[in-house]
Motif scaffolding. Sequence first.
Motif, PDB file in Angstrom:
ATOM      1  N   LEU A 332       0.782  -1.290   0.201  1.00  0.00           N
ATOM      2  CA  LEU A 332       0.031  -0.118  -0.034  1.00  0.00           C
ATOM      3  C   LEU A 332       0.852   1.052   0.153  1.00  0.00           C
ATOM      4  CD1 LEU A 332      -2.926   1.205   0.184  1.00  0.00           C
ATOM      5  CD2 LEU A 332      -2.722   1.044   2.629  1.00  0.00           C
ATOM      6  N   LEU A 333       2.132   1.202   0.807  1.00  0.00           N
ATOM      7  CA  LEU A 333       2.807   2.318   0.760  1.00  0.00           C
ATOM      8  C   LEU A 333       3.615   2.616  -0.649  1.00  0.00           C
ATOM      9  CD1 LEU A 333       4.681   1.875   4.377  1.00  0.00           C
ATOM     10  CD2 LEU A 333       3.332   3.786   3.588  1.00  0.00           C
ATOM     11  N   VAL A 334       3.773   1.555  -1.267  1.00  0.00           N
ATOM     12  CA  VAL A 334       4.097   1.675  -2.697  1.00  0.00           C
ATOM     13  C   VAL A 334       3.338   2.194  -3.613  1.00  0.00           C
ATOM     14  CG1 VAL A 334       5.091   0.178  -4.703  1.00  0.00           C
ATOM     15  CG2 VAL A 334       5.974  -0.359  -2.474  1.00  0.00           C
ATOM     16  N   ALA A 335       2.355   1.714  -3.466  1.00  0.00           N
ATOM     17  CA  ALA A 335       1.083   2.560  -4.356  1.00  0.00           C
ATOM     18  C   ALA A 335       0.741   3.896  -3.909  1.00  0.00           C
ATOM     19  CB  ALA A 335      -0.540   1.829  -3.845  1.00  0.00           C
ATOM     20  N   LEU A 358      10.716   8.523  -1.474  1.00  0.00           N
ATOM     21  CA  LEU A 358      10.727   7.840   0.133  1.00  0.00           C
ATOM     22  C   LEU A 358       9.706   6.862   0.450  1.00  0.00           C
ATOM     23  CD1 LEU A 358      11.943  11.367   1.528  1.00  0.00           C
ATOM     24  CD2 LEU A 358      13.191   8.995   1.705  1.00  0.00           C
ATOM     25  N   ILE A 359       8.295   7.226   0.207  1.00  0.00           N
ATOM     26  CA  ILE A 359       7.243   6.390   0.569  1.00  0.00           C
ATOM     27  C   ILE A 359       7.388   4.987   0.016  1.00  0.00           C
ATOM     28  CG2 ILE A 359       4.978   6.262   0.758  1.00  0.00           C
ATOM     29  CD1 ILE A 359       4.761   9.309   1.062  1.00  0.00           C
ATOM     30  N   SER A 360       7.576   4.932  -1.309  1.00  0.00           N
ATOM     31  CA  SER A 360       7.794   3.651  -2.144  1.00  0.00           C
ATOM     32  C   SER A 360       8.870   2.958  -1.546  1.00  0.00           C
ATOM     33  CB  SER A 360       7.890   4.073  -3.874  1.00  0.00           C
ATOM     34  OG  SER A 360       7.006   4.601  -4.236  1.00  0.00           O
ATOM     35  N   GLY A 361      10.149   3.533  -1.219  1.00  0.00           N
ATOM     36  CA  GLY A 361      11.239   2.946  -0.829  1.00  0.00           C
ATOM     37  C   GLY A 361      10.858   2.226   0.644  1.00  0.00           C
ATOM     38  N   LEU A 362      10.234   3.005   1.599  1.00  0.00           N
ATOM     39  CA  LEU A 362       9.769   2.528   2.850  1.00  0.00           C
ATOM     40  C   LEU A 362       8.823   1.419   2.594  1.00  0.00           C
ATOM     41  CD1 LEU A 362       9.438   2.895   5.702  1.00  0.00           C
ATOM     42  CD2 LEU A 362       7.519   4.674   5.354  1.00  0.00           C
ATOM     43  N   GLY A 363       8.009   1.282   1.955  1.00  0.00           N
ATOM     44  CA  GLY A 363       7.018   0.192   1.591  1.00  0.00           C
ATOM     45  C   GLY A 363       7.803  -1.003   1.299  1.00  0.00           C
ATOM     46  N   THR A 364       8.826  -0.816   0.305  1.00  0.00           N
ATOM     47  CA  THR A 364       9.596  -1.713  -0.259  1.00  0.00           C
ATOM     48  C   THR A 364      10.613  -2.372   0.462  1.00  0.00           C
ATOM     49  OG1 THR A 364       9.526  -0.838  -2.441  1.00  0.00           O
ATOM     50  CG2 THR A 364      11.444  -2.473  -1.946  1.00  0.00           C
ATOM     51  N   GLY A 478       1.737   1.382 -12.029  1.00  0.00           N
ATOM     52  CA  GLY A 478       2.419   0.966 -10.907  1.00  0.00           C
ATOM     53  C   GLY A 478       1.703   0.971  -9.676  1.00  0.00           C
ATOM     54  N   MET A 479       1.016   2.298  -9.458  1.00  0.00           N
ATOM     55  CA  MET A 479      -0.002   2.293  -8.434  1.00  0.00           C
ATOM     56  C   MET A 479      -1.084   1.184  -8.339  1.00  0.00           C
ATOM     57  SD  MET A 479      -2.547   5.470  -7.763  1.00  0.00           S
ATOM     58  CE  MET A 479      -3.693   4.858  -9.236  1.00  0.00           C
ATOM     59  N   CYS A 480      -1.502   1.071  -9.557  1.00  0.00           N
ATOM     60  CA  CYS A 480      -2.674   0.044  -9.519  1.00  0.00           C
ATOM     61  C   CYS A 480      -2.231  -1.399  -9.211  1.00  0.00           C
ATOM     62  CB  CYS A 480      -3.445   0.054 -10.977  1.00  0.00           C
ATOM     63  SG  CYS A 480      -4.177   1.527 -11.272  1.00  0.00           S
ATOM     64  N   VAL A 481      -1.116  -1.794  -9.701  1.00  0.00           N
ATOM     65  CA  VAL A 481      -0.550  -3.310  -9.499  1.00  0.00           C
ATOM     66  C   VAL A 481      -0.228  -3.111  -8.129  1.00  0.00           C
ATOM     67  CG1 VAL A 481       1.596  -4.601  -9.802  1.00  0.00           C
ATOM     68  CG2 VAL A 481       0.495  -3.517 -11.730  1.00  0.00           C
ATOM     69  N   ALA A 482       0.381  -2.348  -7.471  1.00  0.00           N
ATOM     70  CA  ALA A 482       0.715  -2.520  -5.907  1.00  0.00           C
ATOM     71  C   ALA A 482      -0.674  -2.558  -5.064  1.00  0.00           C
ATOM     72  CB  ALA A 482       1.486  -1.083  -5.491  1.00  0.00           C
ATOM     73  N   LEU A 483      -1.795  -1.735  -5.538  1.00  0.00           N
ATOM     74  CA  LEU A 483      -2.863  -1.894  -4.713  1.00  0.00           C
ATOM     75  C   LEU A 483      -3.418  -3.425  -4.929  1.00  0.00           C
ATOM     76  CD1 LEU A 483      -4.667   1.422  -5.659  1.00  0.00           C
ATOM     77  CD2 LEU A 483      -3.920   0.689  -3.330  1.00  0.00           C
ATOM     78  N   LEU A 484      -3.316  -3.878  -5.988  1.00  0.00           N
ATOM     79  CA  LEU A 484      -4.053  -5.320  -6.143  1.00  0.00           C
ATOM     80  C   LEU A 484      -3.231  -6.199  -5.438  1.00  0.00           C
ATOM     81  CD1 LEU A 484      -4.494  -5.152 -10.190  1.00  0.00           C
ATOM     82  CD2 LEU A 484      -6.339  -5.138  -8.319  1.00  0.00           C
ATOM     83  N   GLY A 485      -1.881  -5.978  -5.238  1.00  0.00           N
ATOM     84  CA  GLY A 485      -1.024  -6.948  -4.640  1.00  0.00           C
ATOM     85  C   GLY A 485      -1.278  -6.811  -3.087  1.00  0.00           C
ATOM     86  N   ALA A 486      -1.485  -5.562  -2.514  1.00  0.00           N
ATOM     87  CA  ALA A 486      -1.977  -5.522  -1.242  1.00  0.00           C
ATOM     88  C   ALA A 486      -3.000  -6.132  -0.946  1.00  0.00           C
ATOM     89  CB  ALA A 486      -2.091  -3.960  -1.050  1.00  0.00           C
ATOM     90  N   ALA A 487      -4.001  -5.973  -1.780  1.00  0.00           N
ATOM     91  CA  ALA A 487      -5.413  -6.641  -1.414  1.00  0.00           C
ATOM     92  C   ALA A 487      -5.128  -8.004  -1.691  1.00  0.00           C
ATOM     93  CB  ALA A 487      -6.233  -6.281  -2.410  1.00  0.00           C
ATOM     94  N   ALA A 488      -4.378  -8.880  -2.659  1.00  0.00           N
ATOM     95  CA  ALA A 488      -3.972 -10.057  -2.560  1.00  0.00           C
ATOM     96  C   ALA A 488      -3.296 -10.625  -1.411  1.00  0.00           C
ATOM     97  CB  ALA A 488      -3.375 -10.517  -3.780  1.00  0.00           C
ATOM     98  N   SER A 489      -2.407  -9.947  -0.819  1.00  0.00           N
ATOM     99  CA  SER A 489      -1.727 -10.556   0.386  1.00  0.00           C
ATOM    100  C   SER A 489      -2.503 -10.536   1.470  1.00  0.00           C
ATOM    101  CB  SER A 489      -0.561  -9.470   0.624  1.00  0.00           C
ATOM    102  OG  SER A 489       0.456  -9.547  -0.434  1.00  0.00           O
ATOM    103  N   PHE A 490      -3.352  -9.439   1.781  1.00  0.00           N
ATOM    104  CA  PHE A 490      -4.374  -9.462   3.075  1.00  0.00           C
ATOM    105  C   PHE A 490      -5.418 -10.641   2.782  1.00  0.00           C
ATOM    106  CE2 PHE A 490      -7.598  -8.011   5.647  1.00  0.00           C
ATOM    107  CZ  PHE A 490      -6.758  -7.549   6.999  1.00  0.00           C
ATOM    108  N   THR A 491      -5.742 -10.910   1.568  1.00  0.00           N
ATOM    109  CA  THR A 491      -6.953 -12.071   1.705  1.00  0.00           C
ATOM    110  C   THR A 491      -6.310 -13.430   1.545  1.00  0.00           C
ATOM    111  OG1 THR A 491      -8.099 -10.402  -0.051  1.00  0.00           O
ATOM    112  CG2 THR A 491      -8.613 -12.650  -0.185  1.00  0.00           C
ATOM    113  N   LEU A 492      -5.108 -13.710   1.033  1.00  0.00           N
ATOM    114  CA  LEU A 492      -4.594 -14.826   0.636  1.00  0.00           C
ATOM    115  C   LEU A 492      -3.909 -15.396   1.935  1.00  0.00           C
ATOM    116  CD1 LEU A 492      -3.569 -14.751  -2.824  1.00  0.00           C
ATOM    117  CD2 LEU A 492      -5.537 -15.891  -1.954  1.00  0.00           C
ATOM    118  N   ILE A 493      -2.885 -14.685   2.489  1.00  0.00           N
ATOM    119  CA  ILE A 493      -1.979 -15.003   3.507  1.00  0.00           C
ATOM    120  C   ILE A 493      -2.737 -15.278   4.991  1.00  0.00           C
ATOM    121  CG2 ILE A 493       0.095 -14.516   4.883  1.00  0.00           C
ATOM    122  CD1 ILE A 493       1.135 -12.957   2.392  1.00  0.00           C
TER     123      ILE A 493
END
Length: 515
Positions: A332-335, A358-364, A478-493
């Motif tokens: 989400l921070l990357v997004a 800075l915010i993207s690097g922090l999230g990564t 990149g923003m849209c991909v990161a948002l989808l990834g955040a949702a997938a991680s929270f749902t699957l893990i």
Amino acid sequence: MNHALATLIVSSVTTFLLPLDYTVASVALRDIHRDFSVSFSDQQWVINGYTMAFAALLMAGGGLADLFGRRKVFLSGLAVFTAASLLAGLAPAMLWLNVARVAQGIGAAGMFSSSLALLIQEFTGPRRVHAFAVFGVASGLGASLGPFIGGLAVDLGGWRWAFLLNVPFGIAMLVLGLLRTRESKDPDATRLDLKGLMLFSGAVLLAVYSLVMAPQMGWTSPTIVSTLAAAAVLAIAFVPVELRRSYPLIELRLFTDRTFLGASLAPLVLSIAFWGLFLYTPLYFQGVLGYSPLQAGMAMLPFAVPLFGAGPLGARLAGRISSRALLAIGQLLVAIGAALLAFAPLYSGWTDYAVGGLISGLGTGLINGEMSNVAISIVPVSRSGMASGINSTMRIVGMTAGFGGIGAVQVVAVSHDLTSRAGRLHGLHRNLSALATDVATGNINGTAASVPTPVRGAFHAAANHAFATGMRAAFLVGMCVALLGAAASFTLIRQPPSDTASDAVGTQPLSGVQA
């Protein structure tokens, strides 16, 4: 020095070098072009050759590591990588340099595919979480500092030092690894799955080739369509082969475990959303703003600085919040960072990109280590080489997909904007598509020099605006991909961080998955 500390140092330093070598070459391309007088597409193989060999052979490295020994494969890969770095730095011709870069990719595959397995062997419990955090910081710093270190090396000593700087570090880590790391392998491994290896490596090789060449050749070109179709055929054929194997190259049933699937998607998403954009941003600083390689590298430091502190912070958070929450927060921070970059003013200097970087690097940085820890901790220790190979392949394929896919977005956006602005300039309408493709690679000055003199100034201004517009479109993707990834991680893990760090996960697969 004890074995665990030596293993952490060797794994982290070499992991720092691998993504560094991917990004450091990007700022050296202009000087390589000047010395060898080759086309821009030819010099791109300095990056593409390394990437394709690296990505295609990662799973082979993991399988060989489980069968013959992780230490043996790691040190062999390190020796090849170091020798190839020396040959690249001494290259008298472009063909020599490209062959050396392919050899670097082969060595890198052996190193990266077994480095995580070496850490699994030496660290357990909370110590493993911290070890993976250090590993993640090293990987992130290598990629983030690549433009700066490459720019410094090119400005001070020439492009050859972008490759020669690997040699002393490689030799030092080779000596330390020989003296202080321990061997391990899968006692149940009997032979390498050669058929699976050929199918998987062929599919990855063709897919990566398509991704890196599509921005230049066009996604609808017969070559790209054919190679993508061939990659799909090989990938489909790979599945039944692996399901019949008693000791497969990849245990496909692992992907039925939601946590393993979610943790495997995270590095893919992060590599597309962050590293794919990261590789294009120096082109903006050099092509549009006219920065030198060193200035472009320094302008990228806001992306890298958070990685120094975010890795240890992520390790501490891993003991307090769930893995799915941590991975979702990081993406989400990357997004958010990508959104800030997308909406920065056109023709922005490095200061306008600093906050988003800075915010993207922090999230990564927060999740670089935890992604690997969650995925590999699910798999029995005996098959950690395979799990390491899967995780590493996801990272590299994601980076390549980000570079190629975002490159396609860049080309489309640049073409549209350049057509609307330069389409009426005399003598350009027939060649505008080819010119737009060249502009999208960041070669703005060279492209402008090829157009008729009376319209050169107007074309240069239009090209600058088009490239900046293309960067904005890329950041939004990149923003849209990161948002989808955040949702997938929270749902699957599913499992809490204490489970991912425990010794039990090394022997008891989750959700009934048998590896």
